[in-house]
Scaffold this active site. Structure first.
Site, mmCIF file in Angstrom:
data_model
loop_
_atom_site.group_PDB
_atom_site.id
_atom_site.type_symbol
_atom_site.label_atom_id
_atom_site.label_comp_id
_atom_site.label_asym_id
_atom_site.label_seq_id
_atom_site.Cartn_x
_atom_site.Cartn_y
_atom_site.Cartn_z
ATOM 1 N N ASP A 76 -2.231 1.968 -4.822
ATOM 2 C CA ASP A 76 -3.509 2.398 -4.258
ATOM 3 C C ASP A 76 -4.543 1.279 -4.378
ATOM 4 O OD1 ASP A 76 -2.487 4.903 -3.665
ATOM 5 O OD2 ASP A 76 -3.101 5.743 -5.608
ATOM 6 N N HIS A 90 0.814 -1.214 0.000
ATOM 7 C CA HIS A 90 0.000 0.000 0.000
ATOM 8 C C HIS A 90 0.847 1.263 0.000
ATOM 9 C CE1 HIS A 90 -3.855 1.732 -0.065
ATOM 10 N NE2 HIS A 90 -4.455 0.966 0.820
#
Length: 423
Positions: A399, A395
């Site tokens: 995204d 992450h």
């Protein structure tokens, strides 16, 4: 008589030390030229250390699990003639008959025995093993034995070092003895034994990499359901038409192809993240790591330049690399350099998994098992072949929406397999 000393070799790539994983000899053994003496573990792969001479082992230079510097004494062998060591330079033996080398222990946890649906009543000749002795066997063989209701410690192994093979299970059932009382009694015998397993070699490297990955990367997972009926029909058709001449296709080369095509629109997934330098490197070449289970643990051989390979080329390379990894013959180059990883447990794939990233990559695509389920298609309930993709991403780089769109792109390609080949 003289002494020939073998030192830990320089394996290259700036490696200054390696881990001694396993001895294949002990003090007092007679060895011949090219016989494998020990396995050592680098950050990338297992390396065999062969003997350059004939002779008798008189000293071992370390214990399994010990990290040894390049150039340190690995083993001393008594040879005919002068040898390569002066008397004054002889090292003190580290492992002798009085201080034996710890034997290799299979680092596999065996499932508790359960009653099968139809327990076999005809069983072949049993092997006398101690109650706490764990026979050597691969995870697949252990599951097969569990499904058949066979206790592995009762089966004679015909593989290397007495390893139990699938054929041994078949032979155990086929040879037939009507007396099943001994296995039944053993299944319910009270046990108080304990086993300590040293975490060394490949298992230590796996533990370190998994811990490092979960501590450094911000993992998140995304699961998508895919209808693989059409691509399974295509695979069956291609195998029927070309299987004899080109080789059989599994689902994996189709998945590799889907990755390649989807990455054209999502290049951020085919990347490596150097979190120390804070640099993301996106790569044009698609080097797909294919997670492979071996007897020594999980390995990730790499299908290089998957973007330039046909289905059969990918299939052949996947098969070659998997065999090399399982046999411990994969080279460092074959186990490094991946840009994105594909992991599958095959028939054991379950419904959902949360794969751990293969750092410094930022994406890993996990394949779950195919099951037939009733689905509603155009208002009608039909039986379809369904499969989940359980994938994980970093992450810090990827995204959530991009990850979802990437997996949905793979889903579209697999559900409409003609689009895999439309340019």
């Amino acid at each position: 008589m003289g002494t020939h000393v073998i030192k830990m070799p320089d394996i290259g790539e700036g490696i200054a030390e390696v881990e001694l994983s396993q001895w294949h000899v002990k003090v007092g053994d007679l060895v011949v030229e090219d016989q494998v003496l020990a396995d050592v573990m680098t950050d990338k792969a297992m390396v065999d250390i062969p003997s350059p001479v004939h002779g008798k082992v008189i000293a071992l230079g370390g214990q399994p699990g010990e990290v040894m510097a390049v150039g340190s004494v690995l083993i001393s062998i008594e040879v005919e003639g002068a040898g390569n060591l002066k008397e004054s330079d002889k090292p003190a033996p580290v492992a002798t008959k009085e201080t034996p080398v710890a034997p290799k222990v299979e680092a596999v946890v065996e499932s508790k025995p359960v009653a099968p649906r139809t327990a076999p009543v005809c069983q072949g000749p049993m092997v006398a093993r101690e109650a706490n002795e764990r026979p050597l066997a691969s995870p697949a063989v252990r599951k097969h034995a569990l499904d058949l209701g066979i206790q592995l410690r009762l089966v004679r192994g015909s593989g290397p070092a007495g390893r139990v093979l699938h054929e041994d299970l078949d032979a155990y059932l086929a040879q037939g003895q009507s007396n099943a009382s001994a296995p039944v009694a053993a299944a319910y015998a009270q046990r108080n034994d304990e086993e300590q397993i040293q975490v060394i070699g490949m298992r230590r490297k796996i533990a370190q990499r998994m811990q490092d990955a979960t501590q450094r990367a911000a993992h998140f997972s995304y699961v998508e359901e895919i209808d693989v009926t059409a691509i399974e029909e295509l695979r069956a058709h291609l195998n029927e038409k070309h299987g004899a001449s080109r080789g059989k296709l599994t689902l994996l080369p189709f998945l590799v192809r889907a990755l390649v095509v989807a990455l054209r629109d999502f290049p951020q997934m085919n990347a490596r993240y150097d979190d120390e330098a804070q640099v993301i490197t996106r790569l044009g070449a698609v080097h797909v790591g294919v997670a492979t289970q071996s007897d020594v643990g999980l390995m990730v051989p790499v299908v290089r330049h998957a973007e330039a390979r046909s289905l059969w080329d990918s299939a052949a390379e996947i098969s070659r690399l998997a065999n090399a990894a399982r046999n411990g013959k994969a080279s460092r180059d074959e186990l490094s350099g991946s840009t994105i990883t594909l992991t599958s447990l095959g028939a054991l794939g379950g419904i959902v998994s949360t794969p751990v990233l293969n750092l410094p990559e930022v994406a890993i695509v996990g394949v779950n098992k195919i099951v037939e389920r009733p689905m509603v298609v155009k208002g009608q309930v039909v039986i379809r072949k369904m499969m989940n993709l359980s994938s994980s991403f970093d992450h810090r780089v990827v995204d959530g929406m991009d990850a979802a769109l990437f997996i949905q792109a793979i889903r579209g390609l697999l559900e409409q397999p003609a689009t895999l080949f439309v340019e």
